[in-house]
Every structure is written in C-alpha cells, then in structure tokens.
Design an enzyme around this catalytic site. Structure first.
Site, PDB file in Angstrom:
ATOM      1  N   SER A 175      41.227  48.035  32.291  1.00  0.00           N
ATOM      2  CA  SER A 175      40.520  46.722  31.563  1.00  0.00           C
ATOM      3  C   SER A 175      39.353  46.227  32.274  1.00  0.00           C
ATOM      4  O   SER A 175      38.291  45.803  31.530  1.00  0.00           O
ATOM      5  CB  SER A 175      41.531  45.300  31.852  1.00  0.00           C
ATOM      6  N   HIS A 198      40.250  40.434  37.645  1.00  0.00           N
ATOM      7  CA  HIS A 198      38.936  40.864  36.591  1.00  0.00           C
ATOM      8  C   HIS A 198      37.797  40.055  37.126  1.00  0.00           C
ATOM      9  O   HIS A 198      37.676  39.031  37.527  1.00  0.00           O
ATOM     10  CB  HIS A 198      39.064  40.414  35.288  1.00  0.00           C
ATOM     11  N   ASP A 242      41.707  35.053  38.192  1.00  0.00           N
ATOM     12  CA  ASP A 242      43.094  35.853  38.011  1.00  0.00           C
ATOM     13  C   ASP A 242      43.415  36.890  38.968  1.00  0.00           C
ATOM     14  O   ASP A 242      44.603  37.528  39.169  1.00  0.00           O
ATOM     15  CB  ASP A 242      43.360  36.469  36.652  1.00  0.00           C
TER      16      ASP A 242
END
Length: 538
Positions: free
Chosen positions: A45, A263, A260
């Site tokens: 990601s 990220h 979070d």
C-alpha cells in the site's frame, strides 16, 4: 501584438501535437531511446499510494515523466494496459493515491535534464511479498481474503502481479531502457522468516525475464513509516543489502504516519520520492541536484505598496525541495519566445515591446509567473493592473504564497480589438496582506491576457503632496478613498475625501499637482469604474 501573431502561436502548438502523432505512428519501428530511462515500482500500500488528499502541485504533469499503464482506468484517460501516459497520480490503481513513485520520477527527471523518465507501477495494498513470487502467487491468492483477491485482479483475472510487471516492461523496452527498480513492502510480512530471500527471488526473476544485468539495474527499498507500527521491520529492509549487491535504502526518518501507524502523510510520500531518487542517483553514479531557491530578478524583493512590472519575474532556481515544492519561477507552454523583446529571452516567456517598455503576451491557460515581494506593513491594499486583450475571454488570477487573493480577473476587450491598447483595471478593492516576504503568483486562466504591470496601493495611502496629505489626516469614517492618475494613466496615489466633488476640489486646489501632466488629471473613487477628468490651471 496582433491577432495574426496569436494565431501563429496557436498553429505552432497544434503543429507540436501533429508532430507527436506522426512520431507515434513511426515509433513502433524505432530503436529504444537510450535517453528514456524506465523504472519498475512495486510493493504494497505505501508504494501503491495511500494519500488521496494530494493537491494540485502533485497533479501537475512533468513534461519528462511518463508512466506505462498496468491497469485500465478509462475515467483517468488511461484505458489501455501497456500504453504510455503522463505520470500523474494515482499511477497505480484507479482509486489509489499519491505514491513515492510520483515524486521519484520528477526528482529523477530534474537531476537528468536530457532524460525522460518512465514508471511501471504495480502494487497491492495489504499484500505479502508472496504475491510477486512467480512460483507461489497462485497458492497465496487462493488463501487470501476476498478483498485482496479482488484487488489483485486489477492486474489480470489470475491476480498475477509479477506477470503484469513483465508484460508491461517488455512493451516499455521497445521505447526505452529499464534502469532500476524501487520497492516498498514488508508491513504484512513481519513474521515471515525468509522475506529477504523472496524479495531477492522477485528481483532476480525480473532481471532474467527482461534480460537485465544486476550490476546495471539498481534496487532501492524504502523503510517503513518512522515510529509507526512496523518501524521494527526497518532492520529487515536494511538487511536486504546482504542479498542484493546493487542496493540502496530510502530512509523514512522524519516521515511519520498519517495517524494509522502504517501509511505516510502526503508530505511523507513526497519526501520518500526524493529519497528514493537520491539513492538511485548514487547507484547510477549521478550526483543528486541540490535544490537552489528562486530569487528576485533584480536582487531585491519588490516592495508592496508598489508596482510589479510583469516581465521582472523571479530568476528560476534548481530542482525541488524535500517537501516537493518546486524552485521554478515560471511555467510557459513552450520554450519559444513568441514576443519581439530580447528582455529575459533565455526563459522562453513570451514578452513583447510596447510603447512604454515590455509586457507579457501570447499567454496560454496554465502558464504562470512568480515574484518575490516584500510587504512593508500589515494592512489592507487595493490592486490594479494594466491590461489589454483583443478578445472577450482573457483572464488571470493572483495568489500570495499559493493562496488565492483574487477571483478570476477578466481582461476587458479593447474597443478597437487591439492587443496593445492598455487599460488600467481594478482587480481587488481590498485585500489584507501581512508584512514580510512572500511569493506573488500570476496565473493565466483564459488564453491571451496581455499584462503590463500590477500595482498594490495601501488603503488610506497618502499622496506625496502636502495639501492632500493634510486632508487625509483629518479624514472621518464617512470619507472615501480616491485615486488620482496622470494623462498617461499612471497612478499618482490615493487620498480621502467626502465625495467626488470634494475630491475634484482637492486636486484643483493643490499647487504641486499643477506642475504635472499639463494640469490634467483623472480621479476615480476606489471600487467604482466611473472616472472624472480634472483640469487644473495656474
């Protein structure tokens, strides 16, 4: 400047587009361009790009950075897998965000001015390195969660992400040369004992399939978010140096999470892009370009209140800063100077001669110029400009430190439709400015706005004439601001008076004004378009 000249520039731009189309037709049979450097970007990601709140500066296309589509995104005007498109976010999947690959490409291009950069982007959020293992991906997908299986199908019904890398890379090799690989993955594999070996396997598989040599194909891996949930995995990332010889690490130091723990923030993605580029440049023996800031054209910031001559935009700097901000001071749609002035000819900005000096012309939507200014004091200022246009659609906008201070300003079409008949217009009656140095940006928002100068006047500013200055000191709240101009339209200053009649009397009674402009002046109440002519006799 004639309408005919404007037409010639429009045809020149069209000619560029036609030339590109012809190039595209013949390019299929051309040899790969050695100055087209291509990089594979893969991972999970953080490589895919998790920041969807990127801004206009991230969206702006770099003319020498391209991407090869690995997913079909018709709504982003990238419908065909394997085709080359401008490299603008999101580069990976249609709904992804800003990736370090975006700014990696831009920094590489800025450091290699004769080179075009191409990116092959393949990543899947939440995945293990197993997705890229050509011998294991089927087993991995079969046991993966439904959402991951669905996401991997962006790269083919079988979810073969590595297969998509090879497929697109072979097409890209018809146009250029693969020069390296950037990688960001590991958050999912904290408990995987042989992670380094599998990363090495995926790297060596790409080398073999694409006929690349390890000594000519650097591999740069990025660290996890600084201080985040997976920060302990950074030792494993650095440990890849024992498995891949031609190797570098993009440090994440200083780039924490967006909240979070996993990220990067937008600033982190921009900064990581720079660090990937710095490491890659070291590995290909090219010194990274140290950023050099733009600077005032005449060595000193332009003072406000005061007049900004449009041709005196800042000298451009070099490269970009850690946060991704550019040190460019202008953007012109092409490198040719379509004007007839030699002033700043080296920039390619379209400047032309006027009866009084030099002005900006032949402007196109999206072009911009920047000026380092120094506001002398906090306060409210009015803004005017000297403009001309031979059509009815020309417009521009002003910003201070990237924040808009005006709406779109329409340039009125001259009565005789001439491009060099200039008129002073009000841009803004009142804008609050803070003292100190700032960057003023002039952006063209509709084609062919011709601009000579922009002037900021402090509200309540006193004219350098004793009689009017005295009246200003006695001003009350019921009085209004007026501006006085000479016969050539030059603004002499601003003063206060109780109505137009009182303003006219002040001008007529001022002895010092009689020495200027043969005793003829024009007065305008700030915020209104009505102008009164005043004739002063000795």
């Amino acid at each position: 400047m004639s309408a005919k000249k404007h037409f010639r520039k429009a045809m020149a731009v069209a000619g560029v587009a036609v030339g590109f189309s012809l190039f595209a037709v013949t390019d299929a049979n051309a040899a790969p361009d050695p100055n087209f450097h291509i990089y594979i970007a893969y991972g999970q990601s953080n490589m895919e790009g998790n920041a969807t709140n990127f801004t206009d500066k991230d969206k702006k296309e770099h003319p020498r950075v391209k991407m090869f589509a690995t997913t079909s995104c018709p709504r982003l005007n990238r419908p065909t897998v394997g085709e080359m498109y401008p490299a603008v976010p999101p580069m990976f999947k249609c709904n992804a965000g800003l990736s370090p690959a975006d700014w990696f490409g831009r920094h590489m291009a800025d450091s290699l001015p004769d080179v075009t950069i191409g990116i092959i982007p393949v990543a899947q959020g939440g995945t293990s390195i197993r997705l890229f293992d050509p011998d294991d991906y089927k087993n991995y997908i079969a046991s993966a969660a439904d959402w991951l299986q669905s996401g991997a199908k962006a790269y083919g019904n079988d979810g073969n992400a590595m297969g998509r890398i090879i497929e697109v890379a072979k097409k890209a090799q018809e146009k250029g040369v693969i020069k390296g690989i950037i990688f960001h993955q590991g958050e999912t594999d904290g408990g995987m004992s042989n992670w380094e070996q599998i990363v090495k396997k995926t790297y060596e598989y790409m080398l073999k399939q694409l006929n690349l040599k390890a000594e000519e194909t650097p591999f740069v891996a990025g660290e996890m978010v600084d201080g985040g949930s997976c920060a302990g995995f950074n030792s494993r990332v650095n440990n890849l140096s024992k498995y891949i010889v031609n190797f570098g690490v993009a440090s994440s130091k200083g780039y924490g999470s967006k909240g979070d723990g996993l990220h990067f923030t937008v600033e982190g993605y921009r900064g990581m892009g720079l660090r990937y580029a710095q490491q890659m440049l070291k590995l290909i023996n090219v010194a990274p370009v140290d950023p050099v800031p733009q600077e005032p054209f005449k060595g000193k910031a332009i003072e406000i209140p005061g007049k900004i001559e449009v041709e005196d935009f800042d000298k451009p700097g070099i490269g970009k800063n850690d946060d991704g901000t550019s040190n460019a001071s202008f953007s012109d749609e092409d490198s040719e100077n379509h004007g007839d002035s030699d002033y700043r000819k080296d920039t390619g900005v379209d400047l032309y001669k006027t009866a009084d000096g030099v002005a900006l012309g032949y402007t196109q939507v999206g072009e911009w110029l920047e000026y380092t200014v120094e506001v002398i004091a906090d306060g409210e200022y009015s803004v005017e400009a000297s403009v001309a246009a031979g059509n009815s659609t020309s417009a521009f906008k002003l910003y201070i430190d990237e924040k808009a201070i005006t709406d779109e300003v329409s340039v009125p079409q001259t009565a005789d439709n001439k491009w060099d008949t200039y008129k002073t217009i009000d841009i803004k009656d009142k804008v609050a400015l803070k003292a100190g140095k700032h960057v003023l940006k002039l952006e063209i928002t509709a084609n062919y706005a011709n601009i000579d100068w922009i002037q900021f006047s402090r509200l309540g500013e006193v004219l350098p004439y004793e009689s009017i200055a005295k009246v200003r000191f006695d001003a009350t709240e019921t009085e209004s601001n007026f501006s006085v101009y000479n016969m050539q339209g030059k603004k002499l200053g601003t003063f206060t008076a109780k109505g137009m009649a009182a303003a006219m009397n002040l001008v007529k009674s001022d002895a010092k004004l009689r020495k200027h402009s043969q005793g003829v002046f024009f007065i305008r109440k700030n915020g209104e378009s009505h102008i009164k002519k005043v004739v002063v006799h000795e």
